[in-house]
Design an enzyme around this catalytic site. Structure first.
Site, PDB file in Angstrom:
ATOM      1  N   TYR A   1       0.726  -1.139  -0.064  1.00 31.20           N
ATOM      2  CA  TYR A   1       0.001  -0.082   0.144  1.00 31.20           C
ATOM      3  C   TYR A   1       0.778   1.442  -0.002  1.00 31.20           C
ATOM      4  CZ  TYR A   1      -3.604  -3.417   1.180  1.00 31.20           C
ATOM      5  OH  TYR A   1      -4.593  -4.435   0.932  1.00 31.20           O
TER       6      TYR A   1
ATOM      7  N   HIS B   1      -4.875   6.069  -0.626  1.00 27.46           N
ATOM      8  CA  HIS B   1      -5.278   5.792   0.682  1.00 27.46           C
ATOM      9  C   HIS B   1      -4.428   5.952   1.617  1.00 27.46           C
ATOM     10  CE1 HIS B   1      -9.175   5.117   1.859  1.00 27.46           C
ATOM     11  NE2 HIS B   1      -9.361   3.629   2.148  1.00 27.46           N
TER      12      HIS B   1
ATOM     13  N   PHE C   1      -5.482  -1.416   9.493  1.00 29.72           N
ATOM     14  CA  PHE C   1      -6.106  -1.186   8.221  1.00 29.72           C
ATOM     15  C   PHE C   1      -7.136   0.089   8.295  1.00 29.72           C
ATOM     16  CE2 PHE C   1      -4.099  -5.357   7.360  1.00 29.72           C
ATOM     17  CZ  PHE C   1      -3.686  -5.104   6.099  1.00 29.72           C
TER      18      PHE C   1
ATOM     19  N   ASN D   1     -10.184   0.889   7.549  1.00 29.48           N
ATOM     20  CA  ASN D   1     -11.635   0.819   7.964  1.00 29.48           C
ATOM     21  C   ASN D   1     -11.673   0.529   9.545  1.00 29.48           C
ATOM     22  OD1 ASN D   1     -12.096   1.239   5.584  1.00 29.48           O
ATOM     23  ND2 ASN D   1     -13.247  -0.657   5.058  1.00 29.48           N
TER      24      ASN D   1
END
EC number: 3.1.1.29
Length: 195
Positions: free
Chosen positions: A14, A19, A64, A66
């Site tokens: 990532y 994000h 992560f 969320n």
């Protein structure tokens, strides 16, 4: 004391994605203020810096995106800080690429890490710095879009943007949310302009 949380996803996969812009802003602040090593605590990577007379704890949740609120709640509870001493930095698809928007409160605007933090804290009364990453082109799925890296044409603009976002955090720490909003919620400078 202030708590600055940058939202993102852990792991090499990532790094450099839309994000993870919150992590990128923390990295700039850590470098600017010669942070000590990052430590694992509160389901996050954590380090301290000093901005003026303020101790600032930088927090990169490793839960992560969320589930970020779990980590934020643990940090706030441990340090016993009021919500007015908390700032979240995160990506926002509703802003043009490179645009910043700082607010003292507000809704999640569809950002799931921010929504989870609101849910975990039981309030939306904390500052957030939204970093514009633009809308997905055509019919591209939003979830796939935010997990992509910036294009070459966007990269230079986003380097400037991350530096400006770090400066906005500094301003918030030293001068408060209103002054930081007045200074940084303007249109993003064009490539090559001074920050």
């Amino acid at each position: 004391m202030k708590i600055v949380v940058g939202l993102g996803n852990p792991g090499k996969k990532y790094v450099g994605t839309r994000h993870n812009i919150g992590f990128d802003v923390l990295a700039v602040l850590a470098q600017r203020f010669s942070a000590d090593r990052w430590k694992s605590s509160f389901e996050a990577e954590v380090t301290d810096i000093q901005i003026g007379s303020e101790r600032v704890v930088l927090v990169a949740p490793q839960t992560f995106m969320n589930l970020s609120g779990r980590s934020v709640r643990a940090v706030v509870k441990f340090y016993k800080v009021s919500h007015s001493e908390l700032l979240l930095v995160h990506d926002d698809m509703n802003l043009p690429t490179g645009r910043l928007r700082l607010r003292g409160t507000g809704s999640a605007g569809g950002q799931k890490g921010l929504q989870n933090t609101i849910d975990q804290l039981g309030t939306s009364d904390f500052a957030r710095l939204r970093v514009g990453v633009g809308r997905p082109p055509g019919k591209m799925d939003a979830a796939n879009y935010v997990l992509q890296k910036f294009s070459k044409s966007e990269f230079s603009k986003m380097e400037h943007c991350v530096e400006r976002a770090a400066s906005a955090v500094e301003c918030w720490v030293q001068d408060g949310v209103e002054k930081a909003m007045n200074e940084f919620n303007q249109t993003a400078p064009e490539d090559g302009e001074s920050l």
